[in-house]
Write an enzyme that holds these catalytic residues in place. Structure first.
Site, PDB file in Angstrom:
ATOM      1  CD  GLN A 263      -2.800  -0.999  -0.198  1.00 22.75           C
ATOM      2  OE1 GLN A 263      -3.633   0.050  -0.264  1.00 22.75           O
ATOM      3  NE2 GLN A 263      -2.745  -2.146  -0.785  1.00 22.75           N
ATOM      4  CG  HIS A 266      -1.542   2.854  -3.640  1.00 24.66           C
ATOM      5  ND1 HIS A 266      -2.486   2.865  -5.013  1.00 24.66           N
ATOM      6  CD2 HIS A 266      -1.704   1.531  -3.221  1.00 24.66           C
ATOM      7  CE1 HIS A 266      -2.925   1.492  -4.953  1.00 24.66           C
ATOM      8  NE2 HIS A 266      -2.643   0.821  -3.892  1.00 24.66           N
ATOM      9  CD  GLU A 332      -8.322   2.905   1.296  1.00 22.88           C
ATOM     10  OE1 GLU A 332      -8.458   2.835   0.166  1.00 22.88           O
ATOM     11  OE2 GLU A 332      -7.258   3.362   1.596  1.00 22.88           O
ATOM     12  CG  HIS A 333      -7.011  -1.146   2.243  1.00 22.19           C
ATOM     13  ND1 HIS A 333      -6.258  -0.182   2.063  1.00 22.19           N
ATOM     14  CD2 HIS A 333      -7.837  -1.635   1.388  1.00 22.19           C
ATOM     15  CE1 HIS A 333      -6.758  -0.023   0.785  1.00 22.19           C
ATOM     16  NE2 HIS A 333      -7.553  -0.729   0.583  1.00 22.19           N
ATOM     17  CG  ASP A 366      -5.516  -3.143  -3.641  1.00 23.97           C
ATOM     18  OD1 ASP A 366      -6.641  -2.376  -3.103  1.00 23.97           O
ATOM     19  OD2 ASP A 366      -4.661  -3.242  -3.369  1.00 23.97           O
ATOM     20  CG  HIS A 425     -49.290  19.963   9.805  1.00 25.47           C
ATOM     21  ND1 HIS A 425     -48.765  21.183   9.622  1.00 25.47           N
ATOM     22  CD2 HIS A 425     -48.016  19.179   9.420  1.00 25.47           C
ATOM     23  CE1 HIS A 425     -47.630  21.459   9.174  1.00 25.47           C
ATOM     24  NE2 HIS A 425     -47.003  20.182   9.048  1.00 25.47           N
TER      25      HIS A 425
END
Length: 439
Positions: A263, A266, A332-333, A366, A425
């Protein structure tokens, strides 16, 4: 290289845990001014702004922003057979998993003649963003398009930055995958400008505004999505990626290190975090990281990510404390590589996607796991979820009462409307039963 945070012997409060969480120095807020200027430029000048931004930011001026059908067909024809086979299998798996995310229509009878139907209605038009900066992401085309199609979205537009290595065209692999999925409205535009174009439309390109913008991107894309929210919907502010691994002495330090590096490659702002109750494992992982960082293909990028303030090895007293730290981080992961992953999973509340055991690495998610890899980053998993078919659906309650069913509750409505000082109403109900109301 990677910092160590030692929380052993402490009992941090939830607020203290949040403060201890490592984060990148660059935040979405810092990028907001730049993103706002790019969006405003697109609103004011349309296609000309997108071309100028491409030339300045992507180092190439595309021949056209809207991709001609001939380029898409050419890309499909030229797609490497092995890549095509892998993409088709990924599509198949993601389609199966996405179909399971569509809730059924449910009709509930409240009383005789009183029916509430819960239906899930797709948005009509979506803008799908596929990044193209430091890497090419054909898998992100699949992750965006397939759940939208499964949900029933009728109009899909896709944007990806023009590539200087391809004469200003969208990367051919991205074009090919879009073509395989039947997406033909594609734009060579990237970053915050692309998000603005989706939100407000570009009449000169025939680009109509969308109802929802989805897809990952860098911090400027995340900032742009925050800025247009309210004009259009967004999935989440998916910025630089992050991974958190909870591991104990049973874990293989080589695999933990390999997953952290996977990761970190990236982006320099990617976060790689190990949380463990084993000091020997922490030391072994640190050693493997130092070795891998010098030998991996994207060594400079990985080294920057691992050395940044967003990455760390965190030492805790036990796996309960590890789970508490993970929940504060909101990864995230999340990988759980422990002797009993299910026991740790029972303590996890906040995560975009969770990977159990040594044979469920994030790399699987992924690509071909069937799960979606467009996930909330930067701690947003504490309050939001990843992309799925449900992202493109809106729950709607359909109310269907007959005369007698309404009459049965008319008195309750009148009483409540009087209590709220909103008598009209109640009048709207009683008018249906007054003399002559039914002609």
């Amino acid at each position: 290289m990677i910092q160590t945070i030692d929380l052993r012997g402490t009992r941090p409060t939830p607020a203290e845990l949040l403060a201890a969480v490592p984060r990148a120095a660059t935040s979405v807020t810092v990028a907001s001014d730049v993103a706002a200027a790019l969006i405003d430029d697109v609103r004011a000048r349309g296609e000309a702004a997108l071309l100028d931004q491409a030339e300045r930011l992507d180092r190439v001026r595309p021949a056209h922003v809207r991709v001609p059908a001939s380029e898409i067909a050419e890309a499909v024809a030229g797609l490497d057979p092995a890549v095509r086979t892998a993409i088709e299998e990924t599509i198949r798996r993601v389609r199966i998993a996405s179909a399971a995310q569509v809730p059924p229509r449910v009709t509930t009878t409240i009383a005789d003649g009183a029916v509430i139907t819960q239906r899930w209605q797709p948005v009509n038009r979506v803008g799908l963003y596929v990044p193209g900066g430091k890497a090419v992401y054909p898998s992100s085309v699949v992750m965006n398009v397939v759940p939208a199609q499964v949900a029933g979205v009728s109009s899909l537009a896709l944007a990806s930055p023009p590539q200087s290595d391809h004469a200003g065209r969208v990367h051919p692999t991205i074009l090919a995958v879009a073509g395989l999925l039947g997406v033909h409205e594609i734009y060579a535009m990237g970053g915050a400008g692309a998000v603005g174009a989706f939100a407000y439309g570009v009449p000169g390109l025939g680009l109509d505004p969308v109802q929802l913008v989805t897809g990952p991107g860098n911090v400027y894309v995340a900032a742009a999505k925050r800025l247009v929210r309210g004009v259009t919907g967004i999935d989440s502010e998916a910025g630089p990626t992050d991974i958190l691994v909870i591991a104990d002495a049973a874990a293989d330090p080589r695999l933990v290190a390999a997953d952290l590096v996977s990761q970190a490659e990236h982006d320099e702002l990617a976060a790689a975090v190990l949380v463990t109750d084993s000091a020997p494992l922490a030391a072994a992982v640190s050693a493997h990281l130092a070795e891998l960082a010098t030998t991996t293909t994207h060594s400079v990028r990985v080294t920057a990510a691992l050395s940044g303030p967003q990455s760390a090895i965190v030492l805790v007293d036990d796996l309960a404390a590890a789970a508490a730290f993970s929940n504060a981080f909101g990864p995230e992961h999340l990988e759980i590589q422990t002797a009993d992953p299910q026991a740790v999973l029972a303590r996890i509340d906040n995560a975009g996607a969770i990977f159990l055991g040594a044979y469920s690495p994030v790399s699987l998610g992924d690509y071909v796991a069937g799960s979606n890899h467009v996930l909330p980053t930067g701690g947003q998993a504490r309050f939001s979820s990843g992309l799925g078919a449900y992202t493109f659906l809106r729950p709607q309650q359909v109310v269907d009462y007959g005369r007698e069913a309404l009459l049965a509750v008319a008195g309750h409505i009148a009483a409540l409307s009087a209590a709220e000082a909103l008598p009209a109403h109640g009048d709207a109900v009683t008018a249906r039963f007054s003399a002559g109301a039914e002609g």
